[in-house]
Design a protein around this motif. Structure first.
Motif, PDB file in Angstrom:
ATOM      1  N   HIS A  72       7.637   7.815  -2.862  1.00 27.59           N
ATOM      2  CA  HIS A  72       8.599   7.680  -3.963  1.00 27.59           C
ATOM      3  C   HIS A  72       8.809   8.987  -4.709  1.00 27.59           C
ATOM      4  O   HIS A  72       7.977   9.884  -4.681  1.00 27.59           O
ATOM      5  N   GLY A  73       9.945   9.069  -5.362  1.00 31.46           N
ATOM      6  CA  GLY A  73      10.281  10.231  -6.175  1.00 31.46           C
ATOM      7  C   GLY A  73       9.901  10.001  -7.629  1.00 31.46           C
ATOM      8  O   GLY A  73       9.032   9.196  -7.929  1.00 31.46           O
ATOM      9  N   GLY A  74      10.565  10.702  -8.512  1.00 33.27           N
ATOM     10  CA  GLY A  74      10.326  10.533  -9.930  1.00 33.27           C
ATOM     11  C   GLY A  74       9.682  11.729 -10.599  1.00 33.27           C
ATOM     12  O   GLY A  74       8.966  11.590 -11.579  1.00 33.27           O
ATOM     13  N   GLY A  75       9.928  12.910 -10.078  1.00 34.53           N
ATOM     14  CA  GLY A  75       9.431  14.123 -10.715  1.00 34.53           C
ATOM     15  C   GLY A  75       7.917  14.236 -10.753  1.00 34.53           C
ATOM     16  O   GLY A  75       7.378  14.850 -11.653  1.00 34.53           O
ATOM     17  N   TRP A  76       7.251  13.622  -9.828  1.00 39.80           N
ATOM     18  CA  TRP A  76       5.784  13.635  -9.710  1.00 39.80           C
ATOM     19  C   TRP A  76       5.110  12.947 -10.894  1.00 39.80           C
ATOM     20  O   TRP A  76       3.898  12.953 -11.004  1.00 39.80           O
ATOM     21  N   SER A  77       5.897  12.366 -11.806  1.00 39.32           N
ATOM     22  CA  SER A  77       5.296  11.826 -13.021  1.00 39.32           C
ATOM     23  C   SER A  77       5.884  10.510 -13.507  1.00 39.32           C
ATOM     24  O   SER A  77       5.230   9.800 -14.248  1.00 39.32           O
ATOM     25  N   LEU A  78       7.092  10.157 -13.098  1.00 44.06           N
ATOM     26  CA  LEU A  78       7.753   9.010 -13.714  1.00 44.06           C
ATOM     27  C   LEU A  78       7.770   7.763 -12.829  1.00 44.06           C
ATOM     28  O   LEU A  78       7.232   6.733 -13.197  1.00 44.06           O
ATOM     29  N   GLU A  79       8.411   7.856 -11.700  1.00 45.25           N
ATOM     30  CA  GLU A  79       8.627   6.673 -10.872  1.00 45.25           C
ATOM     31  C   GLU A  79       7.322   6.227 -10.225  1.00 45.25           C
ATOM     32  O   GLU A  79       6.428   7.018  -9.984  1.00 45.25           O
ATOM     33  N   GLN A  80       7.230   4.946  -9.954  1.00 45.18           N
ATOM     34  CA  GLN A  80       6.056   4.394  -9.300  1.00 45.18           C
ATOM     35  C   GLN A  80       6.507   3.619  -8.080  1.00 45.18           C
ATOM     36  O   GLN A  80       7.663   3.249  -7.951  1.00 45.18           O
ATOM     37  N   GLN A  81       5.582   3.338  -7.175  1.00 44.27           N
ATOM     38  CA  GLN A  81       5.967   2.710  -5.925  1.00 44.27           C
ATOM     39  C   GLN A  81       6.608   1.335  -6.132  1.00 44.27           C
ATOM     40  O   GLN A  81       7.431   0.916  -5.331  1.00 44.27           O
ATOM     41  N   GLN A  82       6.295   0.629  -7.219  1.00 40.49           N
ATOM     42  CA  GLN A  82       6.890  -0.679  -7.457  1.00 40.49           C
ATOM     43  C   GLN A  82       8.400  -0.602  -7.624  1.00 40.49           C
ATOM     44  O   GLN A  82       9.097  -1.565  -7.349  1.00 40.49           O
ATOM     45  N   THR A  83       8.919   0.550  -8.077  1.00 37.68           N
ATOM     46  CA  THR A  83      10.356   0.685  -8.284  1.00 37.68           C
ATOM     47  C   THR A  83      11.116   0.776  -6.967  1.00 37.68           C
ATOM     48  O   THR A  83      12.326   0.648  -6.941  1.00 37.68           O
ATOM     49  N   MET A  84      10.415   0.984  -5.876  1.00 37.27           N
ATOM     50  CA  MET A  84      11.048   1.170  -4.581  1.00 37.27           C
ATOM     51  C   MET A  84      11.115  -0.110  -3.752  1.00 37.27           C
ATOM     52  O   MET A  84      11.521  -0.067  -2.606  1.00 37.27           O
ATOM     53  N   ILE A  85      10.696  -1.241  -4.308  1.00 35.07           N
ATOM     54  CA  ILE A  85      10.576  -2.460  -3.510  1.00 35.07           C
ATOM     55  C   ILE A  85      11.890  -2.853  -2.846  1.00 35.07           C
ATOM     56  O   ILE A  85      11.915  -3.163  -1.661  1.00 35.07           O
ATOM     57  N   PHE A  86      13.004  -2.827  -3.578  1.00 34.77           N
ATOM     58  CA  PHE A  86      14.276  -3.234  -2.977  1.00 34.77           C
ATOM     59  C   PHE A  86      14.659  -2.294  -1.834  1.00 34.77           C
ATOM     60  O   PHE A  86      15.046  -2.728  -0.756  1.00 34.77           O
ATOM     61  N   ARG A  87      14.508  -0.986  -2.059  1.00 36.73           N
ATOM     62  CA  ARG A  87      14.857  -0.003  -1.022  1.00 36.73           C
ATOM     63  C   ARG A  87      13.962  -0.147   0.217  1.00 36.73           C
ATOM     64  O   ARG A  87      14.436  -0.120   1.343  1.00 36.73           O
ATOM     65  N   THR A  88      12.661  -0.281   0.010  1.00 37.09           N
ATOM     66  CA  THR A  88      11.749  -0.369   1.149  1.00 37.09           C
ATOM     67  C   THR A  88      11.908  -1.690   1.890  1.00 37.09           C
ATOM     68  O   THR A  88      11.810  -1.714   3.117  1.00 37.09           O
ATOM     69  N   THR A  89      12.168  -2.756   1.165  1.00 31.23           N
ATOM     70  CA  THR A  89      12.419  -4.043   1.815  1.00 31.23           C
ATOM     71  C   THR A  89      13.663  -3.965   2.692  1.00 31.23           C
ATOM     72  O   THR A  89      13.659  -4.410   3.839  1.00 31.23           O
ATOM     73  N   THR A  90      14.720  -3.384   2.156  1.00 35.27           N
ATOM     74  CA  THR A  90      15.962  -3.248   2.921  1.00 35.27           C
ATOM     75  C   THR A  90      15.745  -2.374   4.147  1.00 35.27           C
ATOM     76  O   THR A  90      16.214  -2.707   5.255  1.00 35.27           O
ATOM     77  N   MET A  91      15.026  -1.267   3.988  1.00 35.91           N
ATOM     78  CA  MET A  91      14.750  -0.387   5.118  1.00 35.91           C
ATOM     79  C   MET A  91      13.961  -1.130   6.204  1.00 35.91           C
ATOM     80  O   MET A  91      14.298  -1.048   7.382  1.00 35.91           O
ATOM     81  N   ALA A  92      12.943  -1.853   5.800  1.00 37.97           N
ATOM     82  CA  ALA A  92      12.109  -2.579   6.765  1.00 37.97           C
ATOM     83  C   ALA A  92      12.928  -3.631   7.524  1.00 37.97           C
ATOM     84  O   ALA A  92      12.845  -3.727   8.753  1.00 37.97           O
ATOM     85  N   ARG A  93      13.712  -4.402   6.794  1.00 42.62           N
ATOM     86  CA  ARG A  93      14.472  -5.483   7.434  1.00 42.62           C
ATOM     87  C   ARG A  93      15.597  -4.966   8.319  1.00 42.62           C
ATOM     88  O   ARG A  93      15.768  -5.417   9.446  1.00 42.62           O
ATOM     89  N   THR A  94      16.382  -4.027   7.825  1.00 46.59           N
ATOM     90  CA  THR A  94      17.562  -3.592   8.581  1.00 46.59           C
ATOM     91  C   THR A  94      17.221  -2.655   9.732  1.00 46.59           C
ATOM     92  O   THR A  94      17.891  -2.676  10.756  1.00 46.59           O
ATOM     93  N   CYS A  95      16.190  -1.837   9.567  1.00 44.63           N
ATOM     94  CA  CYS A  95      15.829  -0.874  10.613  1.00 44.63           C
ATOM     95  C   CYS A  95      14.714  -1.371  11.522  1.00 44.63           C
ATOM     96  O   CYS A  95      14.378  -0.715  12.514  1.00 44.63           O
ATOM     97  N   LYS A  96      14.126  -2.517  11.180  1.00 45.50           N
ATOM     98  CA  LYS A  96      13.014  -3.089  11.950  1.00 45.50           C
ATOM     99  C   LYS A  96      11.864  -2.099  12.065  1.00 45.50           C
ATOM    100  O   LYS A  96      11.356  -1.810  13.142  1.00 45.50           O
ATOM    101  N   VAL A  97      11.479  -1.568  10.899  1.00 47.81           N
ATOM    102  CA  VAL A  97      10.352  -0.642  10.822  1.00 47.81           C
ATOM    103  C   VAL A  97       9.370  -1.157   9.775  1.00 47.81           C
ATOM    104  O   VAL A  97       9.772  -1.785   8.792  1.00 47.81           O
TER     105      VAL A  97
END
Length: 165
Positions: A72-97
């Protein structure tokens, strides 16, 4: 809707991230929208990291063609992995990874290079366990913003230190 977004951005912009309160406000402004439920529930796995347990959030679709280490991004200080759930779920489902997101230690509480060391530990675990855990040896690394920087450094570590390419 616009007013709410504007108010959130305004509060975050007024707070200085140089204070604990300001940093907390900035992080809260990037919190995930929990009203959106991902269609693929992640599992949580803890591996041994440089500073103790290191959390990996794993998204596994029914069919796995490859594995993605998502940083995840976020300037090494802000964003956390929980904020990426929608993106990672979509990547996993659509790309089958299978997507593995690493919960690296954030600044300023953790001094540099804590974030890099955590990403390297996650990559090493994946290289050593990909076939056993995911039935594939195809590994991709992805990240945006600060996550892109950490992805590049981690890729070089895999190539130069783990000799896994």
């Amino acid at each position: 809707m616009r007013w709410t977004l504007y108010a959130i951005l305004n509060d975050a912009a007024r707070a200085s991230i140089l204070t604990k309160e300001g940093l907390a406000t900035a992080r809260n402004s990037m919190a995930p929208d929990n009203s959106i439920k991902p269609q693929l529930q992640p599992s949580l796995k803890y591996i041994t990291g440089p500073a103790g347990n290191l959390a990996l959030r794993i998204f596994k679709p029914d069919t796995i063609r490859a594995l993605v280490l998502e940083i995840h991004g976020g300037g090494w200080s802000l964003e956390q992995q929980q904020t990426m759930i929608f993106r990672t779920t979509t990547m996993a489902r659509t790309c089958k990874v299978a997507v593995v997101s690493v919960d690296y230690r954030l600044a300023p509480e953790n001094l540099f290079p804590a974030c890099i060391n955590d990403c390297k530990a996650a990559a090493k675990w994946l290289v050593n366990n990909a076939m056993k855990e995911f039935s594939t040896d195809k590994l991709f690394i992805s990240g945006a913003s600060a996550g892109g920087h950490l992805s590049a450094v981690t890729t070089l570590y895999i190539r130069d230190s783990l000799h896994a390419y």
